[in-house]
Design an enzyme around this catalytic site. Structure first.
Site, PDB file in Angstrom:
ATOM      1  N   ARG A  92      38.485  53.525  32.326  1.00  0.00           N
ATOM      2  CA  ARG A  92      37.256  52.733  32.464  1.00  0.00           C
ATOM      3  C   ARG A  92      35.995  53.590  32.381  1.00  0.00           C
ATOM      4  NH1 ARG A  92      38.921  49.227  37.563  1.00  0.00           N
ATOM      5  NH2 ARG A  92      39.934  51.194  38.069  1.00  0.00           N
ATOM      6  N   GLN A  93      36.185  54.907  32.300  1.00  0.00           N
ATOM      7  CA  GLN A  93      35.030  55.792  32.044  1.00  0.00           C
ATOM      8  C   GLN A  93      35.108  56.217  30.580  1.00  0.00           C
ATOM      9  OE1 GLN A  93      34.206  58.830  35.031  1.00  0.00           O
ATOM     10  NE2 GLN A  93      35.660  57.816  36.392  1.00  0.00           N
ATOM     11  N   HIS A 125      42.884  50.486  28.653  1.00  0.00           N
ATOM     12  CA  HIS A 125      41.802  49.569  29.021  1.00  0.00           C
ATOM     13  C   HIS A 125      40.979  49.165  27.790  1.00  0.00           C
ATOM     14  CE1 HIS A 125      38.697  47.524  31.059  1.00  0.00           C
ATOM     15  NE2 HIS A 125      37.799  48.443  30.790  1.00  0.00           N
ATOM     16  N   LYS A 185      31.921  37.546  32.322  1.00  0.00           N
ATOM     17  CA  LYS A 185      31.781  38.271  33.601  1.00  0.00           C
ATOM     18  C   LYS A 185      30.561  39.180  33.599  1.00  0.00           C
ATOM     19  CE  LYS A 185      34.337  42.099  34.865  1.00  0.00           C
ATOM     20  NZ  LYS A 185      35.563  42.828  35.200  1.00  0.00           N
ATOM     21  N   ASP A 210      44.923  40.035  33.388  1.00  0.00           N
ATOM     22  CA  ASP A 210      43.968  41.135  33.234  1.00  0.00           C
ATOM     23  C   ASP A 210      44.759  42.419  33.017  1.00  0.00           C
ATOM     24  OD1 ASP A 210      41.547  42.372  33.042  1.00  0.00           O
ATOM     25  OD2 ASP A 210      40.867  41.883  35.067  1.00  0.00           O
ATOM     26  N   THR A 218      37.278  41.058  40.568  1.00  0.00           N
ATOM     27  CA  THR A 218      37.223  40.278  39.324  1.00  0.00           C
ATOM     28  C   THR A 218      38.128  39.060  39.411  1.00  0.00           C
ATOM     29  OG1 THR A 218      36.802  42.314  38.101  1.00  0.00           O
ATOM     30  CG2 THR A 218      37.605  40.432  36.829  1.00  0.00           C
TER      31      THR A 218
HETATM   32  C1  R5P Z   1      37.534  45.468  33.580  1.00  0.00           C
HETATM   33  O1  R5P Z   1      36.978  45.365  32.509  1.00  0.00           O
HETATM   34  C2  R5P Z   1      39.026  45.364  33.763  1.00  0.00           C
HETATM   35  O2  R5P Z   1      39.647  44.650  32.747  1.00  0.00           O
HETATM   36  C3  R5P Z   1      39.334  44.744  35.103  1.00  0.00           C
HETATM   37  O3  R5P Z   1      38.868  43.406  35.086  1.00  0.00           O
HETATM   38  C4  R5P Z   1      38.701  45.477  36.230  1.00  0.00           C
HETATM   39  O4  R5P Z   1      38.915  46.843  36.110  1.00  0.00           O
HETATM   40  C5  R5P Z   1      39.246  44.992  37.544  1.00  0.00           C
HETATM   41  O5  R5P Z   1      38.626  45.678  38.589  1.00  0.00           O
HETATM   42  P1  R5P Z   1      38.486  44.998  40.003  1.00  0.00           P
HETATM   43  O6  R5P Z   1      39.861  44.533  40.424  1.00  0.00           O
HETATM   44  O7  R5P Z   1      37.953  46.098  40.880  1.00  0.00           O
HETATM   45  O8  R5P Z   1      37.515  43.865  39.892  1.00  0.00           O
END
Ligand code: R5P
Length: 285
Positions: A92-93, A125, A185, A210, A218
């Site tokens: 995610r980075q 990701h 989102k 997800d 999320t």
């Molecule tokens: C973000 O783009 C990913 O697909 C996930 O939705 C996200 O990493 C989920 O993180 P969290 O559970 O902290 O909301």
């Protein structure tokens, strides 16, 4: 064929080895009193086809995986083995969101290919992360495994909580031959998100998919909206379940079920990506 499992992926490694009719290599891994890792191959691994499996999360597993890669290439005098990274931490980075930030996804890619020529990942990701590797990376998508799980819950529609993981919802929806859609989102902070939905879910059994569940913010935000819009049931499936801060329990308060794959082990682990990975190994071995 020999499978070398790092500490992060012992059980998954065993399942993959069974599917490949391979043997688990005899490696000793321990930590010294100061926390430094010690790794030793306790058998001769020269002239073997080798598969190494390990996550790059958390940091100690990244270090263990890199040290194992280095040891293997040293002992077999070749980079021609497969490294499987079921959960690619730091994904995610993947870009510089603010000036001066490190692009940790790229750093991991550069480190992982120092000693190994062939790399397999699972639901990266962002697929673009593969471009940070100079070598070809096979990124597997767990859509079929999720669809098999979802089939049992009689799902009417598959949703992703944002556009980024819509590819996964679409994949699952296509296998099940049902509608797929996504939320929009907006992330307010690393622990809070706002989601909006334009699909009608009234009276429907919804599957929310997800790639990663981390804090659960999320999925919880999306589930609350689904409930408020009259969804009959909400089942949650992710690939990589980090489940920080009691998020399984918090998600269960607003959802009917929560499931994750065995790329990471948790109380919600209920399906395996072993077959997906074993098939990919056979196709490139
Ligand atoms: C973000 O783009 C990913 O697909 C996930 O939705 C996200 O990493 C989920 O993180 P969290 O559970 O902290 O909301």
């Amino acid at each position: 064929m020999l499978v070398v499992s790092s500490s992060s992926s012992k059980e998954l490694g065993l399942k993959i080895a069974e599917k490949l009719n391979a043997r688990i290599a005899d490696f000793e891994v321990k930590r010294f009193a100061d926390g430094e890792i010690y790794i030793r191959a306790k058998e001769n691994i020269e002239n073997e086809q080798l598969v190494l499996i390990g996550n790059t999360y958390p940091d100690e597993n990244l270090v263990e995986l890199l040290f194992m890669q280095d040891l293997i290439q040293d002992l077999i005098d070749s980079k021609d083995f497969i490294t499987i990274v079921p959960y690619y931490g730091y994904a995610r980075q993947d870009r510089r969101f603010l000036d001066g930030e490190s692009i940790a996804s790229r750093t991991c890619a550069e480190l992982l290919e120092v000693n190994c020529n062939r790399i397999i990942t699972v639901n990266l990701h962002k697929d673009d992360i593969r471009n940070y590797f100079k070598k070809k990376v096979k990124n597997l998508i767990a859509g079929k495994a999720i669809a098999e799980l979802a089939d049992r819950a009689n799902v009417d529609v598959v949703l992703s909580p944002d556009m980024g993981s819509f590819y996964l919802a679409k994949d699952v929806g296509d296998v099940l031959k049902i509608e797929s859609a996504h939320f929009d989102k907006k992330r307010i902070s690393d622990r809070s998100v706002e989601a909006t939905l334009s699909t009608d879910v009234k009276g429907k059994n919804v599957l929310l998919v997800d790639d990663i569940i981390s804090t659960g913010s999320t999925i919880i935000a999306a589930s609350k909206i689904l409930r408020a819009n009259g969804a009959k049931s909400v089942h949650v499936v992710c690939v990589h379940g980090l489940f920080l801060k009691n998020s399984i329990e918090r998600i269960k308060k607003v959802c009917d079920s929560v499931n994750a794959s065995d790329t990471l082990k948790s109380k919600a682990t209920s399906y395996s990506v072993a077959s997906l990975i074993a098939d990919a190994v056979l196709s490139i071995a």
